[in-house]
Design a protein around this motif. Structure first.
Motif, PDB file in Angstrom:
ATOM      1  N   LEU A 135     -52.490 -47.798 -64.138  1.00 20.43           N
ATOM      2  CA  LEU A 135     -51.588 -46.935 -63.360  1.00 20.43           C
ATOM      3  C   LEU A 135     -51.577 -45.524 -63.943  1.00 20.43           C
ATOM      4  N   MET A 136     -51.530 -45.441 -65.266  1.00 18.48           N
ATOM      5  CA  MET A 136     -51.438 -44.126 -65.908  1.00 18.48           C
ATOM      6  C   MET A 136     -52.748 -43.342 -65.801  1.00 18.48           C
ATOM      7  N   ALA A 137     -53.810 -44.045 -65.507  1.00 20.52           N
ATOM      8  CA  ALA A 137     -55.091 -43.352 -65.311  1.00 20.52           C
ATOM      9  C   ALA A 137     -55.242 -42.813 -63.891  1.00 20.52           C
ATOM     10  N   ALA A 138     -54.317 -43.187 -63.004  1.00 19.52           N
ATOM     11  CA  ALA A 138     -54.421 -42.707 -61.619  1.00 19.52           C
ATOM     12  C   ALA A 138     -54.065 -41.224 -61.563  1.00 19.52           C
ATOM     13  N   PRO A 139     -54.831 -40.441 -60.804  1.00 21.61           N
ATOM     14  CA  PRO A 139     -54.571 -38.998 -60.752  1.00 21.61           C
ATOM     15  C   PRO A 139     -53.239 -38.673 -60.066  1.00 21.61           C
ATOM     16  N   ALA A 140     -52.724 -37.504 -60.369  1.00 17.34           N
ATOM     17  CA  ALA A 140     -51.509 -37.018 -59.709  1.00 17.34           C
ATOM     18  C   ALA A 140     -51.731 -37.016 -58.204  1.00 17.34           C
ATOM     19  N   SER A 142     -52.243 -39.338 -56.231  1.00 17.89           N
ATOM     20  CA  SER A 142     -53.114 -40.372 -55.670  1.00 17.89           C
ATOM     21  C   SER A 142     -52.336 -41.524 -55.038  1.00 17.89           C
ATOM     22  N   LEU A 143     -51.031 -41.599 -55.316  1.00 16.45           N
ATOM     23  CA  LEU A 143     -50.234 -42.692 -54.744  1.00 16.45           C
ATOM     24  C   LEU A 143     -49.292 -42.206 -53.647  1.00 16.45           C
ATOM     25  N   THR A 144     -49.530 -41.012 -53.175  1.00 16.09           N
ATOM     26  CA  THR A 144     -48.610 -40.449 -52.177  1.00 16.09           C
ATOM     27  C   THR A 144     -48.475 -41.392 -50.978  1.00 16.09           C
ATOM     28  N   GLY A 145     -47.232 -41.779 -50.729  1.00 16.51           N
ATOM     29  CA  GLY A 145     -46.952 -42.644 -49.584  1.00 16.51           C
ATOM     30  C   GLY A 145     -47.294 -44.101 -49.805  1.00 16.51           C
ATOM     31  N   LYS A 146     -47.727 -44.454 -50.989  1.00 14.55           N
ATOM     32  CA  LYS A 146     -48.154 -45.827 -51.269  1.00 14.55           C
ATOM     33  C   LYS A 146     -47.122 -46.556 -52.137  1.00 14.55           C
ATOM     34  N   ILE A 147     -47.263 -47.860 -52.154  1.00 15.78           N
ATOM     35  CA  ILE A 147     -46.514 -48.686 -53.090  1.00 15.78           C
ATOM     36  C   ILE A 147     -47.445 -49.016 -54.258  1.00 15.78           C
ATOM     37  N   ALA A 148     -46.999 -48.681 -55.455  1.00 13.97           N
ATOM     38  CA  ALA A 148     -47.782 -49.045 -56.644  1.00 13.97           C
ATOM     39  C   ALA A 148     -47.486 -50.497 -56.984  1.00 13.97           C
ATOM     40  N   MET A 149     -48.527 -51.326 -57.003  1.00 16.74           N
ATOM     41  CA  MET A 149     -48.382 -52.742 -57.381  1.00 16.74           C
ATOM     42  C   MET A 149     -49.153 -52.956 -58.674  1.00 16.74           C
ATOM     43  N   VAL A 150     -48.449 -53.308 -59.725  1.00 21.12           N
ATOM     44  CA  VAL A 150     -49.076 -53.443 -61.038  1.00 21.12           C
ATOM     45  C   VAL A 150     -48.959 -54.884 -61.529  1.00 21.12           C
ATOM     46  N   ALA A 179     -43.801 -42.968 -59.726  1.00 24.17           N
ATOM     47  CA  ALA A 179     -43.143 -41.857 -59.019  1.00 24.17           C
ATOM     48  C   ALA A 179     -43.870 -40.537 -59.275  1.00 24.17           C
ATOM     49  N   LYS A 180     -44.286 -40.348 -60.504  1.00 27.75           N
ATOM     50  CA  LYS A 180     -45.013 -39.112 -60.858  1.00 27.75           C
ATOM     51  C   LYS A 180     -46.244 -38.914 -59.987  1.00 27.75           C
ATOM     52  N   ARG A 181     -46.831 -40.029 -59.574  1.00 30.29           N
ATOM     53  CA  ARG A 181     -48.088 -39.964 -58.815  1.00 30.29           C
ATOM     54  C   ARG A 181     -47.865 -40.055 -57.309  1.00 30.29           C
ATOM     55  N   GLY A 182     -46.588 -39.992 -56.903  1.00 28.07           N
ATOM     56  CA  GLY A 182     -46.298 -39.896 -55.473  1.00 28.07           C
ATOM     57  C   GLY A 182     -45.929 -41.189 -54.786  1.00 28.07           C
ATOM     58  N   ALA A 183     -45.858 -42.316 -55.545  1.00 23.47           N
ATOM     59  CA  ALA A 183     -45.562 -43.618 -54.916  1.00 23.47           C
ATOM     60  C   ALA A 183     -44.162 -43.608 -54.322  1.00 23.47           C
ATOM     61  N   VAL A 184     -43.990 -44.451 -53.282  1.00 25.20           N
ATOM     62  CA  VAL A 184     -42.679 -44.582 -52.644  1.00 25.20           C
ATOM     63  C   VAL A 184     -41.916 -45.801 -53.159  1.00 25.20           C
ATOM     64  N   ALA A 185     -42.588 -46.677 -53.853  1.00 25.57           N
ATOM     65  CA  ALA A 185     -41.922 -47.840 -54.450  1.00 25.57           C
ATOM     66  C   ALA A 185     -42.837 -48.399 -55.534  1.00 25.57           C
ATOM     67  N   PHE A 186     -42.229 -49.220 -56.400  1.00 28.61           N
ATOM     68  CA  PHE A 186     -42.952 -49.830 -57.519  1.00 28.61           C
ATOM     69  C   PHE A 186     -42.734 -51.338 -57.460  1.00 28.61           C
ATOM     70  N   PRO A 212     -36.191 -43.833 -60.786  1.00 31.72           N
ATOM     71  CA  PRO A 212     -36.784 -42.923 -59.800  1.00 31.72           C
ATOM     72  C   PRO A 212     -37.210 -43.573 -58.482  1.00 31.72           C
ATOM     73  N   LEU A 213     -37.491 -44.877 -58.464  1.00 31.50           N
ATOM     74  CA  LEU A 213     -38.039 -45.508 -57.254  1.00 31.50           C
ATOM     75  C   LEU A 213     -37.370 -46.870 -57.029  1.00 31.50           C
ATOM     76  N   PRO A 214     -37.328 -47.317 -55.792  1.00 30.89           N
ATOM     77  CA  PRO A 214     -37.010 -48.736 -55.584  1.00 30.89           C
ATOM     78  C   PRO A 214     -38.078 -49.566 -56.289  1.00 30.89           C
ATOM     79  N   SER A 215     -37.631 -50.492 -57.136  1.00 33.56           N
ATOM     80  CA  SER A 215     -38.558 -51.179 -58.055  1.00 33.56           C
ATOM     81  C   SER A 215     -38.275 -52.668 -58.048  1.00 33.56           C
ATOM     82  N   PHE A 216     -39.336 -53.436 -57.976  1.00 35.63           N
ATOM     83  CA  PHE A 216     -39.205 -54.882 -57.789  1.00 35.63           C
ATOM     84  C   PHE A 216     -40.141 -55.632 -58.730  1.00 35.63           C
TER      85      PHE A 216
END
Lengths: 468, 468
Positions: A135-140, A142-150, A179-186, A212-216
């Motif tokens: 996740l931390m290697a993802a560029p700024a 790059s997650l705009t409008g996406k849900i980050a699933m880790v 959130a830093k990378r633009g995600a809308v949820a984690f 910072p984000l709705p997180s699950f």
């Protein structure tokens, strides 16, 4: 007994007659604990009567008032409740599902202090990462409008619970990094070692006063399912909903003493936490710890007052501690006692379930001393071995440790702890009464030894530090 | 091989050369199954791509269409889908909680085909019963306005799953008996052997065309919690909500054949069911059964066409079968084939998870025959012992059995089956691939023997019946 605080000195000397009496007393209280103790009664009552006890909730408050009465009824002195302010958090309603032609409901739980989604939920495609580093290697951006699933991987079951650290970091830092990378949820795979449809909640970190984000957290089988769909080349689109919210409230520490007979100002602090996560009834995390320490202190009192004061603290609001030590009972306790912290000779907490103790951890500088040898001798029949020095304590006594109080640990077998931790499955039936009783015996015996000795753990630690 | 359907006779004769070839073929297909088979691929794909597959749902329909393609791709002939009408059921939203000064959320699931509560839910005190007999001893009118809560006890884990029967009866009859006595809702301890926060759903019985009360299963720890509160003298008041509803739909049977080379009209029917409960993804109940029987039939076909036809049926809508045999795939299959049922020489179903087979059950009259001895010899290296005669089959082949078709069973170890059965925890990760492979080997070997023999199981059964 009580009047003769004894040597158990740090220097290697022959065992004195006084020492022999102290050892016998510790052995007796150990064996008495094995015959019967109040731990199962306490943990049964508190988990049944009050159920889940989230930090700052009415249930935590009521359970604390009840526990104060319980302490009084079982011979504790100076029983008191000290309140402190807190931002509480309520889960509300929540849901998670895979959308598209083949919808599937998921079993998920918001992370503690997560913000809510908009009322209609969040719908977005996921971007899948196999760990926090990815996740931390993802560029700024790059997650705009996406849900980050880790998916940080499944914890391996370990006696000492190692493996939790990296996943706990993912839970703390993941939402912020997403959130830093633009995600809308984690969304993360639960920090746990089980394969049940049981999400593991747990607190996540504030940034500028909020998560910072709705997180699950997803249960492990749900995380597996998503990983397989991704592996099959499917685009996975989720809908996440949560009505979680925060509110202003108070939590409290419940404090009771077995006042020392000859050196009452020298305080040994035992403790555990009263609050639990909201999904289960907090049996192993951490009604068990209260049960073990209360039962041990009561047995010591019944046997005869110790020289030093034995204090039990049932800390409020452990689960939501932020790095500032505000809003958690351990921090509040240290602030309240102020300079009185100097009178605290040692502190210990029981916060790793109710399975058996396998190792003793004494403060640095105590290893190899007469005291250590005697403690090891008294604990060995319980199957407890000498362990490495205890340095930091956990969340409850961490603030005491940082204020200079030496800490000890009676290390519990955590092999199955992270199957249950922070899930709906943390319920009374998961406690093995025989193993919990072994804990009570270990605490009673060790604390009896400490409370009747004049061992200065601070001085021992300072002496060791001076040598380095 | 295929042209020489052989004796394996019912009378004790020396093993013929033909028999020796048949035995060798069965051993070969058994060993081939252990080297590799499609079972894990099938069960992975169907549970991952389609998730839960409730009877009559879009997911069940889509999964059936996909499975038909899967059968075609793996060499099955005459692959077809036969639909039948069905009343479907959707769970909707549901919740259960203890009310009062100390509220606690409960983990509950509506029983299959339960009616909904009013929109605001049902709030009532419970009356606690420790089993169906106790409920049935309650006088008429004694539950007016109350919620009947019945704890029929925890299932003991058993290899053969015994212990499920009484709890399944409680689930079927409990709502009706509670309604007769005036109750406004029915709540039961889950029919299960686990201690997780996992309610076990399952169907309950219609009376005059519907389930009489909103009906729920509580997870075992939740049932324990209520029993303890009752034991402490508390009045337990619950709020139950459910938006469950029924709808008109269709389900379907997926049928594919390995057409027999020399006696194609003699049909051996293997099967399992396509539908699952909605809480899990139906891996052990019963995608595994489809996987095992499909994989076995494919291995037989690859080895060389058998004398008799081997048919695999993936039955729709097994879970919601009512005593009429309407609305379930097994009943629909028998009605559709009509007089063709006479051509069915034997039927078997795999519907007890994916753990190892421990015993062979042949139809009555086959015990002690040459065929039985040969089958036992071929299955013994898999750890399978001779077992008692198979009389009834399960829900899928029960209608065939009642229409006169002899049935066999490869009995699976059900020790952990009722930990998972009908819960959210019935997911792919619960399948042990090595044990599932042992199942495939057993099915392939036994069906190879049957398919290349001319054993008449009906005649053998009739001969035994005539003797009594």
């Amino acid at each position: 007994m009580a009047a003769s605080a004894v040597a158990l000195g740090l220097i290697a000397t022959p065992v004195l007659a006084q020492d022999a009496r102290t050892i016998r007393a510790a052995e007796q209280v150990r064996d008495q604990a094995l015959k019967g103790n109040i731990a199962l009664d306490y943990v049964t009552q508190i988990t049944t009567r009050f159920g889940p006890r989230p930090a700052g909730s009415r249930a935590e408050q009521d359970a604390s008032a009840w526990a104060a009465d319980y302490m009084r009824a079982h011979g504790f002195q100076n029983v008191r409740i000290e309140t402190f302010p807190l931002i509480g958090w309520e889960r509300g309603e929540e849901s998670a599902e895979i959308l598209g032609a083949r919808p599937q409901k998921l079993v998920a739980a918001a992370l503690g202090h997560s913000i809510a989604t908009p009322a209609g939920g969040i719908e977005a495609d996921i971007v899948f990462f196999d760990g926090l580093d990815a996740l931390m290697a993802a560029p700024a951006g790059s997650l705009t409008g996406k849900i980050a699933m880790v998916d940080g991987g499944q914890m391996v079951r370990m006696q000492d619970g190692s493996g939790y650290g990296p996943l706990s970091r993912l839970r703390s830092q993941g939402p912020t990094e997403a959130a830093k990378r633009g995600a809308v949820a984690f969304v993360m795979r639960s920090a746990g070692s089980d394969e049940h449809r049981m999400p593991h909640t747990g607190t996540t970190r504030y940034v500028d006063g909020k998560v910072p984000l709705p997180s699950f957290a997803l249960s492990a089988p749900d995380a597996d399912q998503i990983a397989r769909l991704v592996g099959m080349g499917e685009t996975v689109r989720l809908r996440l909903k949560s009505t979680a919210h925060t509110y202003e409230t108070v939590s409290q520490n419940v404090i009771g003493d077995i006042v020392g007979a000859s050196r009452p100002d020298e305080i040994i602090v035992l403790g555990s936490h009263m609050d639990s996560w909201d999904l289960g009834t907090g049996a192993i995390d951490d009604a068990a710890g209260g049960a073990i320490t209360l039962a041990a202190a009561k047995l010591i009192a019944e046997q005869g007052r110790p020289a030093r004061t034995v204090r039990v603290v049932l800390y409020g609001s452990e689960e939501v501690a932020q790095p500032t030590d505000h809003g958690n009972g351990g921090g509040a306790y240290v602030r309240n006692i102020g300079a009185g912290v100097e009178k605290h000779v040692i502190a210990g907490e029981s916060d790793f379930g109710a399975d058996r103790v396998y190792a003793l951890g004494l403060p640095p500088g105590s290893q190899g001393t007469d005291f250590a040898r005697i403690a090891e001798r008294v604990l060995r029949p319980l199957g407890i071995l000498p362990g490495e020095a205890e340095l930091f304590g956990g969340v409850d006594i961490g603030p005491l440790a940082r204020a200079g109080v030496p800490v000890f640990g009676l290390r519990q077998d955590g092999t199955r702890y992270f199957d249950l931790h922070h899930t709906a499955d943390d319920t009374l039936d998961k406690i093995d009464p025989a193993q919990m009783t072994q804990n009570v015996a270990a605490w009673a015996a060790l604390v009896r030894l400490i409370a009747d000795s004049d061992v200065d753990f601070r001085a021992a630690r300072a002496a060791q530090e001076a040598k380095r």
